[in-house]
Design an enzyme around this catalytic site. Structure first.
Site, PDB file in Angstrom:
ATOM      1  CB  ILE A   1      10.274   8.629 -43.563  1.00  0.00           C
ATOM      2  CG1 ILE A   1      10.701   7.545 -44.558  1.00  0.00           C
ATOM      3  CG2 ILE A   1      10.294  10.003 -44.218  1.00  0.00           C
ATOM      4  CD1 ILE A   1      12.074   7.731 -45.108  1.00  0.00           C
TER       5      ILE A   1
ATOM      6  CG  HIS B   1       6.644  11.437 -43.482  1.00  0.00           C
ATOM      7  ND1 HIS B   1       6.744  11.015 -44.785  1.00  0.00           N
ATOM      8  CD2 HIS B   1       6.431  10.318 -42.744  1.00  0.00           C
ATOM      9  CE1 HIS B   1       6.576   9.704 -44.836  1.00  0.00           C
ATOM     10  NE2 HIS B   1       6.388   9.259 -43.604  1.00  0.00           N
TER      11      HIS B   1
ATOM     12  CE  LYS C   1       3.073   9.901 -46.134  1.00  0.00           C
ATOM     13  NZ  LYS C   1       2.190   8.981 -45.376  1.00  0.00           N
TER      14      LYS C   1
ATOM     15  CB  CYS D   1      28.763  -6.705 -40.686  1.00  0.00           C
ATOM     16  SG  CYS D   1      28.934  -8.364 -41.362  1.00  0.00           S
TER      17      CYS D   1
END
Length: 487
Positions: free
Chosen positions: A47, A49, A251, A403
């Site tokens: 992430i 943030h 979080k 894949c």
């Protein structure tokens, strides 16, 4: 004799190497693992943030998170790592949670986060139609997003190497002595090097390394986070990163549209005594899926393709410790870099360069920086682009990982960049990250690594050290091209 030795090739150390590569100093980056990002940095949520969880004025991590967030778009464009500024939403399902979300919004506005919205229920469902029923409102931070953390770290290290930084893999510092205004270090294998200044960017083991250099005494605790990866065809894939309302210690469990196109749910946040404990557990899996299913429609264990756990380096007090050591000479601490450490890392790297200058290292900008070669990914190309590459190198149309649609040429490129373990090739290319998790491509990747490096098949490893695939001789197996045959 190096000017600077950076110990630890995770996001923090790699970012420091990237910025130092732009200066006229001699730098070595060392890591005890077989490749960069193999510690804390490879196993996190990825992430970027949004800058609203921590106060900019009261915490170092809040200040550096916001600075780092603002650096990511330009760095991704320059270096070519996968990054998606998709935005972050925090979802409230009760009046009490809505009150907490309002505090996050107020903090974000106070921090100076651009575009923050305090949203009603209607706006939340516009932002993310896959939210489950019952959402009362929330916060939207459009500057947040997702990144492939390992690809980011590899890009930083490769750019640093292109511009003169030396990267020493499998270099575990076990002793250090300050003599004649320089640190003389020895590795577990007996290799030695000398540097005028040292940066401690060792993640989970920063406390151990600080003790080796006679620096500050502190304890790094391992906070384990289990993550569960869903197939790229999962109907749960959201438009934004979906956060719950945070607790005092975490979080919470997120639903994440990864930069690689899969959906991830997690993590947990448990302190564990063992810094090597990366096991996943059935109880935590059940808890994570229950929480994720409460927020986003379509989350199901039927789509689960991989589970892993990462360990975050938690320091007492919760903030980062980035400073010139008060106990050890010419020694810079970069410790306790847990969440939002990935987001903050570009800014942390710049801060470390400033601290080196403050500590006495004289530096000037280089006149020229080597340009970044274009990143070529088969899965992102048009048929015409693939055909043009095929004319120069037929390996571009030899599909190794079905894949993720990864070609032999991409595997070869990873190996020629020094990534000679299966995990490193996987992280560099995404080969083995799909539905079959390497069931069809692993043996072909072994063959390519062996062919390109001359490493015998018995010596190939998953992640270095004692992670060999075979025990004993495999003399009856012969590798040809990108495949193998039994004699």
């Amino acid at each position: 004799m190096y000017d600077v030795c950076i110990i630890g090739a995770g996001a923090t150390g790699a970012a420091a190497a990237y910025w130092l590569a732009r200066k006229n100093v001699k730098v070595v980056l060392v890591d005890k693992e077989a490749d960069a990002s193999f510690g804390v940095s490879k196993a996190n949520s990825g992430i970027v943030h949004g800058g609203f969880h921590y106060s900019v004025s009261k915490t170092l991590k809040g200040k550096l998170e916001l600075e780092g967030n603002r650096m990511f778009p330009a760095m991704a464009k320059e270096l070519g790592f996968p990054y998606n500024q998709c935005g972050i939403i925090v979802v409230a399902y009760s009046e009490e949670q809505l009150a907490e979300v309002k505090k996050l919004y107020d903090r974000g506005v106070e921090n100076g986060v651009e575009g923050m919205e305090f949203c009603d229920s209607k706006r939340m469902y516009e932002l993310e139609p896959k939210l489950c029923e019952g959402c009362l409102g929330g916060v939207y931070a459009p500057q947040g997003g997702v990144v492939e953390p390992y690809a980011y770290v590899f890009s930083l290290v490769e750019d640093a190497e292109r511009n003169g930084v030396i990267f020493e893999r499998n270099f575990e510092v076990v002793s250090a002595e300050y003599q004649d205004n320089a640190w003389k270090m020895k590795s577990a294998s007996g290799k030695e090097l000398t540097a005028k200044y040292v940066i401690n960017a060792c993640g989970l083991f920063a406390d151990k390394v600080s003790a080796i250099f006679g620096g500050e005494e502190f304890e790094i605790l391992a906070r384990k986070g289990e993550e569960y990866l869903l197939d790229r065809l999962s109907p749960a894939y959201p438009t934004r990163v979906v956060f719950p309302v945070p607790t005092p210690t975490s979080k919470g469990v997120l639903v994440i549209p990864t930069a690689g196109g899969t959906t991830m749910v997690g993590p947990t946040a448990h302190i564990v005594p063992d810094k090597e404990d990366t096991d996943t557990t059935a109880p935590d899996r059940e808890e994570i899926f229950a929480l994720a299913q409460h927020m986003v429609q379509g989350v199901t264990k039927r789509d689960l393709i991989a589970a892993f756990a990462g360990l975050r380096p938690a320091l007492a007090g919760g903030d980062f410790m980035i400073k010139i050591s008060e106990k050890a000479p010419a020694f810079i601490q970069a410790s306790g870099i847990q969440s939002p450490g990935l987001t903050a890392s570009p800014a942390v790297g710049k801060m470390l360069v400033s601290l080196l200058e403050e500590a006495g290292l004289k530096m000037e900008d280089k006149a020229e920086i080597a340009p970044v070669p274009p990143k070529r990914r088969l899965r992102e190309m048009s048929a015409e682009e693939v055909d043009a590459l095929y004319q120069k190198d037929p390996a571009w149309t030899n599909i190794i990982c079905r894949c993720e649609k990864i070609s032999e040429a991409e595997i070869v490129d990873a190996v020629r960049h020094g990534h000679v373990t299966l995990d490193a090739v996987k992280l560099h290319t995404r080969a083995g990250m799909g539905r079959c998790q390497g069931g069809f491509c692993s043996a072909k990747i072994w063959a390519i690594i062996s062919r390109e490096t001359g490493i015998p098949i018995e010596e190939l490893t998953k992640r270095g050290k004692k992670s060999n695939f075979f025990n004993g001789s495999v003399a009856n197996v012969a590798f040809k091209g990108d495949s193998y045959e039994t004699k």
